[in-house]
Design an enzyme around this catalytic site. Sequence first.
Site, PDB file in Angstrom:
ATOM      1  N   ASP A 132      21.990  15.165 -47.703  1.00  0.00           N
ATOM      2  CA  ASP A 132      21.932  15.942 -48.943  1.00  0.00           C
ATOM      3  C   ASP A 132      22.249  17.422 -48.696  1.00  0.00           C
ATOM      4  O   ASP A 132      22.533  17.823 -47.561  1.00  0.00           O
ATOM      5  CB  ASP A 132      20.529  15.740 -49.552  1.00  0.00           C
ATOM      6  CG  ASP A 132      20.520  15.806 -51.064  1.00  0.00           C
ATOM      7  OD1 ASP A 132      21.451  16.366 -51.654  1.00  0.00           O
ATOM      8  OD2 ASP A 132      19.553  15.290 -51.655  1.00  0.00           O
ATOM      9  N   GLU A 166      26.969  16.157 -51.151  1.00  0.00           N
ATOM     10  CA  GLU A 166      27.144  17.606 -51.346  1.00  0.00           C
ATOM     11  C   GLU A 166      27.414  17.916 -52.813  1.00  0.00           C
ATOM     12  O   GLU A 166      27.662  19.062 -53.164  1.00  0.00           O
ATOM     13  CB  GLU A 166      28.263  18.037 -50.383  1.00  0.00           C
ATOM     14  CG  GLU A 166      28.574  19.488 -50.295  1.00  0.00           C
ATOM     15  CD  GLU A 166      29.694  19.854 -51.253  1.00  0.00           C
ATOM     16  OE1 GLU A 166      30.002  21.049 -51.334  1.00  0.00           O
ATOM     17  OE2 GLU A 166      30.254  18.958 -51.935  1.00  0.00           O
ATOM     18  N   TRP A 167      27.335  16.849 -53.659  1.00  0.00           N
ATOM     19  CA  TRP A 167      27.438  16.940 -55.116  1.00  0.00           C
ATOM     20  C   TRP A 167      28.833  17.362 -55.602  1.00  0.00           C
ATOM     21  O   TRP A 167      28.999  17.760 -56.766  1.00  0.00           O
ATOM     22  CB  TRP A 167      26.392  17.906 -55.696  1.00  0.00           C
ATOM     23  CG  TRP A 167      25.021  17.767 -55.144  1.00  0.00           C
ATOM     24  CD1 TRP A 167      24.342  16.606 -54.914  1.00  0.00           C
ATOM     25  CD2 TRP A 167      24.136  18.831 -54.729  1.00  0.00           C
ATOM     26  NE1 TRP A 167      23.096  16.872 -54.385  1.00  0.00           N
ATOM     27  CE2 TRP A 167      22.947  18.225 -54.261  1.00  0.00           C
ATOM     28  CE3 TRP A 167      24.238  20.222 -54.718  1.00  0.00           C
ATOM     29  CZ2 TRP A 167      21.865  18.972 -53.774  1.00  0.00           C
ATOM     30  CZ3 TRP A 167      23.163  20.959 -54.235  1.00  0.00           C
ATOM     31  CH2 TRP A 167      21.999  20.335 -53.778  1.00  0.00           C
ATOM     32  N   GLY A 168      29.828  17.340 -54.717  1.00  0.00           N
ATOM     33  CA  GLY A 168      31.181  17.714 -55.141  1.00  0.00           C
ATOM     34  C   GLY A 168      31.405  19.211 -55.267  1.00  0.00           C
ATOM     35  O   GLY A 168      32.455  19.643 -55.737  1.00  0.00           O
ATOM     36  N   ASN A 170      31.999  21.670 -53.120  1.00  0.00           N
ATOM     37  CA  ASN A 170      33.065  22.297 -52.322  1.00  0.00           C
ATOM     38  C   ASN A 170      34.192  21.307 -52.029  1.00  0.00           C
ATOM     39  O   ASN A 170      34.750  21.301 -50.939  1.00  0.00           O
ATOM     40  CB  ASN A 170      32.503  22.843 -51.006  1.00  0.00           C
ATOM     41  CG  ASN A 170      31.534  23.978 -51.243  1.00  0.00           C
ATOM     42  OD1 ASN A 170      31.930  25.105 -51.498  1.00  0.00           O
ATOM     43  ND2 ASN A 170      30.246  23.661 -51.193  1.00  0.00           N
ATOM     44  N   ASP A 189      23.911  14.816 -59.882  1.00  0.00           N
ATOM     45  CA  ASP A 189      23.037  13.629 -59.940  1.00  0.00           C
ATOM     46  C   ASP A 189      23.222  12.849 -61.236  1.00  0.00           C
ATOM     47  O   ASP A 189      23.209  13.424 -62.330  1.00  0.00           O
ATOM     48  CB  ASP A 189      21.574  14.058 -59.860  1.00  0.00           C
ATOM     49  CG  ASP A 189      21.174  14.430 -58.453  1.00  0.00           C
ATOM     50  OD1 ASP A 189      22.070  14.706 -57.628  1.00  0.00           O
ATOM     51  OD2 ASP A 189      19.962  14.451 -58.182  1.00  0.00           O
TER      52      ASP A 189
HETATM   53  C1  GAL Z   1      19.402  15.062 -54.791  1.00  0.00           C
HETATM   54  C2  GAL Z   1      20.363  13.925 -54.582  1.00  0.00           C
HETATM   55  C3  GAL Z   1      19.724  12.676 -55.135  1.00  0.00           C
HETATM   56  C4  GAL Z   1      18.423  12.416 -54.403  1.00  0.00           C
HETATM   57  C5  GAL Z   1      17.504  13.633 -54.484  1.00  0.00           C
HETATM   58  C6  GAL Z   1      16.299  13.511 -53.577  1.00  0.00           C
HETATM   59  O1  GAL Z   1      19.960  16.229 -54.287  1.00  0.00           O
HETATM   60  O2  GAL Z   1      21.585  14.205 -55.213  1.00  0.00           O
HETATM   61  O3  GAL Z   1      20.609  11.588 -55.030  1.00  0.00           O
HETATM   62  O4  GAL Z   1      18.720  12.111 -53.067  1.00  0.00           O
HETATM   63  O5  GAL Z   1      18.195  14.812 -54.104  1.00  0.00           O
HETATM   64  O6  GAL Z   1      15.473  14.633 -53.592  1.00  0.00           O
END
Ligand code: GAL
Length: 395
Positions: A132, A166-168, A170, A189
């Site tokens: 993460d 990394e949520w996209g 970069n 998310d």
């Molecule tokens: C977010 C992640 C989620 C989950 C969560 C846990 O950053 O995108 O999929 O893993 O953290 O805290």
Amino acid sequence: MSANNSPQVRSPPMGWNTWNAYSWNVTELDVRNAADALVETGFRDAGYEYLVVDDCWMAEELADDGSFRNHPENFPAGIADLVDYVHDRGLKFGIYSSAGTETCAGHEASLGNEQRHAEQFAEWGVDYLKYDNCGDHRDRDAIDRYAAMGEALERVDRDIVYSICEWGNNEPWRWGRNVDGHLWRTTGDILAKWKRSEDDEFGLGVVDIIDEMDERDIAGYHGPNGWNDPDMLQVGNGPDSAQSQSEGFTVDQPFREAEQRTHFSFWCLFAAPLMAGNDLRELDETTREILLDEDAIAIDQDPLGIQGTRDETDGDREVWSKRLAGGECAVILLNRGDEPVDIETSVETVDLHLPDDVGSYAVTDVWSGEEWTTDGSLEATVDSHGVAFFRVGAA
Ligand code: GAL
């Protein structure tokens, strides 16, 4: 940074992850029960092979030497013991950490301790790491932080699939393979809802992610050993799910059945990793039927590994498709509107690579199982927020 020691991930990984159903409160008993349930319900045999324990398996603080300690109350028997339990049931074990000083739930994480942690994962028998992006980054950029763990995983004597979360932010599709990643999150998310509302501090609904997967123009980066990941499946989840409750989102209405089929159909059209997150203790027939549909899963796991894209938009009506092995094609007719509509397209419009002189095409409706032939027209009456999902080939 070579991928020589890295496992081959030829098809999008499939599994089940604890986050959506258990959130911060996951325990080792929940994980054991999930392992048993994945076997008993047929998920394992349908291909869902990774059981991934998300955030909160670790103690709040690292040991003095920087190594991870298991959460003392919720995971008292330790991770190696749990990995054995999961392996004994014919499943693979996934774990979670963050490329920052802390996880999103505030437990100390891996930045600066990558090698030590990769060695712990290997000793425990871990098969998959979700990594993460939370915590302080100590001014290091994303590529540097994710490469540090990629190199550490390369050095240990175990094949560990590396899932970059990394949520996209970069554009990880550009550099994910170079840091030995096998899949990378493309987007924020996913919430257990159709569309995000203005009040949501973060997070996306199913249809928001569907749009971003096309608008980001990333299908060219996607394929065997390097998968764009639009996040876990929310099929079977809703306002009562632990994630919906704990993160304070406004998930105020359950998914409609059509929306859940749309969600799963698109993840299969995208050749996305299929990480279920439903509560396996309360598995209803619709959730089971959707997540275990063999024809849909076969489209997800197609050997070409192509991410489907949008071909046509006409108001609320859309046509999406992707090429499949063997000269076939998968097609989605999507209705974004509030009323049922007729949607019509043709094999010439979708991405079908058949010889021109094939006058007749065989169509299979994935969800109804009906089969028919057509001279080129593809049409259906589609429910509000629903899809028609076809496999098309030469007759
Ligand atoms: C977010 C992640 C989620 C989950 C969560 C846990 O950053 O995108 O999929 O893993 O953290 O805290």
